[in-house]
Design an enzyme around this catalytic site. Structure first.
Site, mmCIF file in Angstrom:
data_model
loop_
_atom_site.group_PDB
_atom_site.id
_atom_site.type_symbol
_atom_site.label_atom_id
_atom_site.label_comp_id
_atom_site.label_asym_id
_atom_site.label_seq_id
_atom_site.Cartn_x
_atom_site.Cartn_y
_atom_site.Cartn_z
ATOM 1 N N ARG A 137 0.842 -1.186 0.000
ATOM 2 C CA ARG A 137 0.000 0.000 0.000
ATOM 3 C C ARG A 137 0.881 1.241 0.000
ATOM 4 N NH1 ARG A 137 -1.935 -3.548 3.972
ATOM 5 N NH2 ARG A 137 -4.036 -4.379 3.578
ATOM 6 N N LYS B 118 -1.722 -2.489 7.914
ATOM 7 C CA LYS B 118 -2.931 -2.088 8.640
ATOM 8 C C LYS B 118 -2.983 -2.772 10.001
ATOM 9 C CE LYS B 118 -6.179 -0.802 4.990
ATOM 10 N NZ LYS B 118 -7.490 -1.094 4.377
ATOM 11 N N HIS C 34 -2.173 2.342 -5.910
ATOM 12 C CA HIS C 34 -3.037 1.198 -5.618
ATOM 13 C C HIS C 34 -3.267 0.338 -6.859
ATOM 14 C CE1 HIS C 34 -5.285 -0.550 -2.339
ATOM 15 N NE2 HIS C 34 -6.216 -0.906 -3.189
ATOM 16 N N ARG D 118 -0.647 -2.119 -6.943
ATOM 17 C CA ARG D 118 -0.955 -3.189 -5.975
ATOM 18 C C ARG D 118 -1.922 -4.193 -6.608
ATOM 19 N NH1 ARG D 118 -1.249 -4.549 -0.463
ATOM 20 N NH2 ARG D 118 -3.338 -4.908 0.385
ATOM 21 N N HIS E 243 -3.760 -9.226 3.522
ATOM 22 C CA HIS E 243 -5.213 -9.320 3.681
ATOM 23 C C HIS E 243 -5.556 -10.321 4.776
ATOM 24 C CE1 HIS E 243 -5.850 -7.921 -0.738
ATOM 25 N NE2 HIS E 243 -5.753 -6.915 0.096
ATOM 26 N N TYR F 77 -9.269 -7.955 -5.259
ATOM 27 C CA TYR F 77 -8.149 -7.202 -5.795
ATOM 28 C C TYR F 77 -7.693 -7.741 -7.142
ATOM 29 C CZ TYR F 77 -6.934 -4.131 -1.930
ATOM 30 O OH TYR F 77 -6.931 -3.125 -0.995
#
Length: 330
Positions: free
Chosen positions: A186, A210, A277, A280, A303, A312
């Site tokens: 990211r 994250k 992104h 990604r 994830h 994705y």
């Protein structure tokens, strides 16, 4: 009549006169006085509309900070809950499922995915308060997440990826492209990278993603070549992997990285197709189409569920035909 009854009588007479200006206020007062004399009346403070949301939000943010959540996540919570407090002026224990539905329904022009994220923040907040027994019941417990529209994530094909590579004008730009694509990181993760995070022995890098969770991502030989070339040409002592080109040298901002990617994309004629992104997405799509296991790509992208990884990446028609031909039992 006691003081509370006198106050009520006065307010009712005023209200009646506002509604019917020609009414005889003396007669109204006399009639209402006879009715109210039969009842015991007390003044009750309307605590329901004396909001204590700000106080409870501070409690929530403090608890989440102690749990180790990143500052970016905490700031996101503050913003979303701040917007909620502007619409709801109740004590938290009086907030109902209907209040939250009305709030979410008032948010016009937003995608279902955005509304879903806002609901998730409220779920986390009220779930915390219920678990801590600050409130008796979680008003979000019965709320179902909105049905999200299914979208195919944008990604580049191999030819477009090569066009980006060939359009880089500086060694720093080429390092950007290679690192973003090879790791699938990211934008915020790349922004936070330091030179000390690189493991040159196995061409890997430590990333903080994250939820402040750490994972390992890997560089390709091509990425290592261009990254080393960029780092060896630097004459600064800044710890950041990517820095500004002008003094005083400092960590390049997220906006700065985005701007560089857009410059490359514009030069390549792909201005409206490329962002960090999208690179990604490209990593996820091309690796899956090349035969990578879903679980492995899920781990590399950071994830929590394979369903997110599937959103994705999309498999090409050629790959589907190949897989059908290879694995169909006949």
């Amino acid at each position: 009549m006691n003081d509370a009854a006198e106050q009520l009588l006065s307010e009712m007479v005023i209200a009646m006169y506002d509604l019917f200006p020609g009414v005889d206020s003396g007669k109204v007062q006399h009639s209402l006085s006879r009715v109210l004399s039969k009842y015991k009346i007390d003044v009750q403070e309307d605590y329901q509309y004396t909001s204590d949301l700000q106080e409870k939000i501070k409690l929530f943010i403090t608890a989440k900070k102690v749990e180790g959540l990143s500052q970016a996540t905490l700031d996101g919570y503050k913003i979303e809950l701040g917007l909620f407090t502007k619409k709801i002026e109740k004590q938290v224990d009086h907030i109902t499922s209907a209040d939250i539905r009305i709030y979410l329904g008032s948010l016009e022009g937003l995608k279902m995915s955005t509304i879903g994220k806002k609901l998730n923040v409220l779920r986390t907040f009220f779930g915390f308060l219920a678990a801590e027994e600050v409130i008796r019941q979680d008003p979000t417990a019965r709320l179902k997440p909105p049905k999200e529209e299914k979208r195919i994530g944008k990604s580049l094909n191999i030819e477009e990826l090569e066009m980006l590579r060939e359009s880089c004008e500086t060694i720093r730009q080429r390092a950007f492209i290679e690192v973003l694509y090879a790791t699938g990181c990211r934008l915020g993760e790349v922004y936070g990278l330091n030179k000390s995070d690189i493991n040159y022995q196995d061409s890997s890098c430590r990333v903080i993603g994250k939820g402040n969770e750490e994972r390992i991502v890997y560089f390709s030989p091509r990425t290592m070549y261009h990254l080393k070339k960029y780092l060896m040409n630097r004459l600064d002592d800044c710890e950041a992997m990517f820095i500004t080109e002008r003094r005083p040298y400092r960590r390049l901002s997220k906006r700065g990285i985005q701007d560089e990617i857009w410059k490359i994309a514009e030069f390549a004629g792909l201005r409206h197709k490329v962002s960090p992104h999208v690179l990604r997405h490209t990593f996820g799509t091309l690796t899956l189409n090349n035969g990578a296991e879903l679980v492995a790509v899920q781990e590399l992208l950071g994830h929590k569920s394979p369903e997110t990884t599937l959103r994705y990446a999309r498999i090409t028609e050629e790959r589907k035909r190949e897989q059908h031909k290879k694995y169909l039992v006949i």
